[in-house]
Design a protein around this motif. Structure first.
Motif, PDB file in Angstrom:
ATOM      1  N   PRO A   1      23.219  68.707 -19.380  1.00 20.39           N
ATOM      2  CA  PRO A   1      22.400  67.748 -20.117  1.00 20.39           C
ATOM      3  C   PRO A   1      21.549  66.878 -19.192  1.00 20.39           C
ATOM      4  O   PRO A   1      21.744  66.882 -17.977  1.00 20.39           O
ATOM      5  CB  PRO A   1      23.448  66.892 -20.850  1.00 20.39           C
ATOM      6  CG  PRO A   1      24.731  67.107 -20.135  1.00 20.39           C
ATOM      7  CD  PRO A   1      24.658  68.456 -19.495  1.00 20.39           C
ATOM      8  N   ASN A   2      20.626  66.148 -19.779  1.00 23.90           N
ATOM      9  CA  ASN A   2      19.789  65.228 -19.005  1.00 23.90           C
ATOM     10  C   ASN A   2      20.674  64.296 -18.193  1.00 23.90           C
ATOM     11  O   ASN A   2      21.685  63.803 -18.699  1.00 23.90           O
ATOM     12  CB  ASN A   2      18.934  64.348 -19.924  1.00 23.90           C
ATOM     13  CG  ASN A   2      17.853  65.145 -20.610  1.00 23.90           C
ATOM     14  OD1 ASN A   2      17.798  65.192 -21.824  1.00 23.90           O
ATOM     15  ND2 ASN A   2      17.011  65.780 -19.847  1.00 23.90           N
TER      16      ASN A   2
ATOM     17  N   GLY B   1      22.684  65.631 -13.046  1.00 22.83           N
ATOM     18  CA  GLY B   1      22.673  65.668 -11.580  1.00 22.83           C
ATOM     19  C   GLY B   1      22.046  66.943 -11.008  1.00 22.83           C
ATOM     20  O   GLY B   1      22.146  67.189  -9.810  1.00 22.83           O
TER      21      GLY B   1
ATOM     22  N   GLU C   1      13.780  73.531 -13.347  1.00 27.28           N
ATOM     23  CA  GLU C   1      13.127  73.598 -14.665  1.00 27.28           C
ATOM     24  C   GLU C   1      11.777  74.328 -14.561  1.00 27.28           C
ATOM     25  O   GLU C   1      10.741  73.794 -14.939  1.00 27.28           O
ATOM     26  CB  GLU C   1      12.872  72.181 -15.210  1.00 27.28           C
ATOM     27  CG  GLU C   1      14.105  71.343 -15.370  1.00 27.28           C
ATOM     28  CD  GLU C   1      14.873  71.636 -16.638  1.00 27.28           C
ATOM     29  OE1 GLU C   1      14.352  72.380 -17.495  1.00 27.28           O
ATOM     30  OE2 GLU C   1      16.003  71.152 -16.755  1.00 27.28           O
TER      31      GLU C   1
ATOM     32  N   HIS D   1      17.234  73.708 -18.883  1.00 26.14           N
ATOM     33  CA  HIS D   1      17.814  73.250 -20.138  1.00 26.14           C
ATOM     34  C   HIS D   1      17.861  74.390 -21.136  1.00 26.14           C
ATOM     35  O   HIS D   1      18.469  74.281 -22.178  1.00 26.14           O
ATOM     36  CB  HIS D   1      16.902  72.205 -20.785  1.00 26.14           C
ATOM     37  CG  HIS D   1      17.017  70.868 -20.172  1.00 26.14           C
ATOM     38  ND1 HIS D   1      16.089  70.396 -19.298  1.00 26.14           N
ATOM     39  CD2 HIS D   1      17.945  69.908 -20.328  1.00 26.14           C
ATOM     40  CE1 HIS D   1      16.454  69.170 -18.942  1.00 26.14           C
ATOM     41  NE2 HIS D   1      17.570  68.858 -19.542  1.00 26.14           N
TER      42      HIS D   1
ATOM     43  N   GLU E   1      24.370  57.698 -18.586  1.00 27.66           N
ATOM     44  CA  GLU E   1      23.262  56.764 -18.795  1.00 27.66           C
ATOM     45  C   GLU E   1      21.991  57.430 -18.314  1.00 27.66           C
ATOM     46  O   GLU E   1      21.987  58.195 -17.388  1.00 27.66           O
ATOM     47  CB  GLU E   1      23.476  55.521 -17.932  1.00 27.66           C
ATOM     48  CG  GLU E   1      24.630  54.677 -18.379  1.00 27.66           C
ATOM     49  CD  GLU E   1      24.851  53.590 -17.350  1.00 27.66           C
ATOM     50  OE1 GLU E   1      23.876  52.910 -16.994  1.00 27.66           O
ATOM     51  OE2 GLU E   1      25.994  53.461 -16.897  1.00 27.66           O
TER      52      GLU E   1
HETATM   53  P1  ATP Z   1      17.193  65.949 -16.092  1.00 31.42           P
HETATM   54  O1  ATP Z   1      17.458  67.262 -16.697  1.00 31.42           O
HETATM   55  O2  ATP Z   1      17.034  64.856 -17.085  1.00 31.42           O
HETATM   56  O3  ATP Z   1      16.136  65.954 -15.026  1.00 31.42           O
HETATM   57  P2  ATP Z   1      19.223  66.044 -14.030  1.00 31.42           P
HETATM   58  O4  ATP Z   1      20.443  66.825 -14.360  1.00 31.42           O
HETATM   59  O5  ATP Z   1      18.222  66.679 -13.152  1.00 31.42           O
HETATM   60  O6  ATP Z   1      18.573  65.534 -15.368  1.00 31.42           O
HETATM   61  P3  ATP Z   1      19.249  63.916 -12.117  1.00 31.42           P
HETATM   62  O7  ATP Z   1      17.783  63.673 -12.174  1.00 31.42           O
HETATM   63  O8  ATP Z   1      19.779  64.612 -10.931  1.00 31.42           O
HETATM   64  O9  ATP Z   1      19.742  64.686 -13.419  1.00 31.42           O
HETATM   65  O10 ATP Z   1      19.982  62.511 -12.288  1.00 31.42           O
HETATM   66  C1  ATP Z   1      21.395  62.333 -12.194  1.00 31.42           C
HETATM   67  C2  ATP Z   1      21.743  60.857 -12.341  1.00 31.42           C
HETATM   68  O11 ATP Z   1      21.292  60.136 -11.209  1.00 31.42           O
HETATM   69  C3  ATP Z   1      21.121  60.181 -13.543  1.00 31.42           C
HETATM   70  O12 ATP Z   1      22.018  59.250 -14.056  1.00 31.42           O
HETATM   71  C4  ATP Z   1      19.900  59.498 -12.948  1.00 31.42           C
HETATM   72  O13 ATP Z   1      19.519  58.378 -13.732  1.00 31.42           O
HETATM   73  C5  ATP Z   1      20.409  59.106 -11.579  1.00 31.42           C
HETATM   74  N1  ATP Z   1      19.324  59.061 -10.596  1.00 31.42           N
HETATM   75  C6  ATP Z   1      18.594  60.109 -10.167  1.00 31.42           C
HETATM   76  N2  ATP Z   1      17.692  59.731  -9.233  1.00 31.42           N
HETATM   77  C7  ATP Z   1      17.872  58.395  -9.084  1.00 31.42           C
HETATM   78  C8  ATP Z   1      17.278  57.385  -8.262  1.00 31.42           C
HETATM   79  N3  ATP Z   1      16.300  57.723  -7.414  1.00 31.42           N
HETATM   80  N4  ATP Z   1      17.720  56.133  -8.382  1.00 31.42           N
HETATM   81  C9  ATP Z   1      18.726  55.818  -9.228  1.00 31.42           C
HETATM   82  N5  ATP Z   1      19.341  56.693 -10.030  1.00 31.42           N
HETATM   83  C10 ATP Z   1      18.933  57.970  -9.951  1.00 31.42           C
END
Ligand code: ATP
Length: 312
Positions: A38-39, A42, A156, A188, A306
């Motif tokens: 999910p979003n 990480g 993505e 996704h 979050e």
């Molecule tokens: P999405 O599919 O939405 O891109 P993702 O799986 O790629 O999600 P990440 O972008 O890796 O997720 O984010 C993982 C977590 O780390 C989230 O809670 C995000 O808000 C936080 N996060 C990512 N980059 C930063 C940053 N530069 N500063 C603070 N928090 C961050």
């Protein structure tokens, strides 16, 4: 054999937020590895650490047998990368931009750029700033694939592409694998992982909650079904459908001369199809739920991550 990527107890902390939490991952050379979740799970953070765009708080990374912090440009040239948020702009044409990239990447065999652009239906003569989001994404794909790197890291990669181009892109991925390249693909979109990945890992709140081949993860077992029936008695329909196995989130509404049903089928869809066969079906849509929903359902998650503002 040396893994193409090996992550050991990898962690990334942003203040008090743990974006990636003690991740262990091994990707075999010549395979397509799908990372889904999910979003905010990480995924992007993990891929950026692999590329040494950001540095881990703790843990170790080996990419093509090397530490990405020490591999420098030589290692970077052996990796094709599509970032999650591709920003391309400027007045130069797509072709000039790719020529420029090919000077810094490993050598590109003559004709490859045109062949890739043809497959993706990309016009290289247009200035980059005038390209649509999807066409910019195609340019990003050509840039990542053109030097046939041993490792492709794709965040993505199909966002903004229309379905035909998405399909061609998936063929590029399987062609690359057939040539022995390794592909790490984050997505996704469950169907594209199902079609291409040999192994998939589900990431949730920075941790791997499931890993294995796509079939064994049963990710495709949940579907959302919407049906329009030429009927008037919603109560009877609700009762009968409610008694079928694998049905949940049932919603039955009466409109003029039609009863609209939506339901989630988790498992065998056959009982529902057999039941529908006795009705006059006006409308029928069987949809794959979004990945987030499948993942959360199958692997449970006490609270959603979050998705606050990023601070760096
Ligand atoms: P999405 O599919 O939405 O891109 P993702 O799986 O790629 O999600 P990440 O972008 O890796 O997720 O984010 C993982 C977590 O780390 C989230 O809670 C995000 O808000 C936080 N996060 C990512 N980059 C930063 C940053 N530069 N500063 C603070 N928090 C961050």
């Amino acid at each position: 054999m040396t893994p193409a990527i090996e992550l050991t107890r990898l962690r990334k902390q942003y203040g008090r937020r743990t974006a990636v939490d003690s991740l262990d991952l091994r990707i075999e050379p010549g395979s397509v590895f799908g990372l889904i979740g999910p979003n905010g799970a990480g995924k992007t953070t993990t891929l950026r650490m692999i590329l040494d765009i950001i540095r881990p708080t703790a843990g170790a990374i080996r990419v093509l047998g090397e530490d990405p912090r020490r591999g420098g440009p030589a290692l970077r040239r052996r990796i094709g990368f599509i970032p999650g948020e591709l920003r391309l702009d400027g007045r130069m044409t797509g072709r000039r931009l790719l020529d420029f990239y090919s000077e810094v990447s490993s050598p590109v065999t003559s004709g490859t750029i045109d062949r890739l652009a043809d497959r993706l239906d990309l016009d290289l003569s247009r200035p980059v700033h005038a390209l649509s989001k999807g066409n910019k994404q195609k340019l990003g794909i050509v840039q990542a694939f053109m030097h046939e790197p041993p490792l492709l890291v794709l965040d993505e990669p199909t966002s903004g592409l229309d379905p035909l181009v998405q399909r061609e892109f998936l063929r590029l991925v399987t062609d690359a694998r057939d040539r022995g390249q390794t592909v790490l693909l984050s997505s996704h979109v469950l169907s594209e992982i199902q079609q291409t990945a040999d192994v998939v890992a589900v990431l949730s709140q920075g941790k791997i909650v499931a890993e294995g081949d796509v079939a064994s993860l049963r990710l495709g077992a949940i579907r959302r079904v919407r049906v329009g029936l030429a009927a008037t008695n919603a109560t009877v329909i609700r009762e009968q459908l409610g008694a079928l196995p694998h049905i949940s989130e049932l919603d039955v509404r009466s409109e003029t001369d039609i009863v609209r049903v939506s339901a989630t089928v988790d498992g065998d869809i056959d009982p529902l199809v057999k039941w529908l066969a006795q009705c006059r079906v006006i409308d029928l849509a069987v949809e794959e739920p979004d990945l987030e929903e499948s993942v959360l359902r199958l692997y449970g998650e006490p609270s959603r991550p979050e998705t606050g503002e990023r601070d760096a």
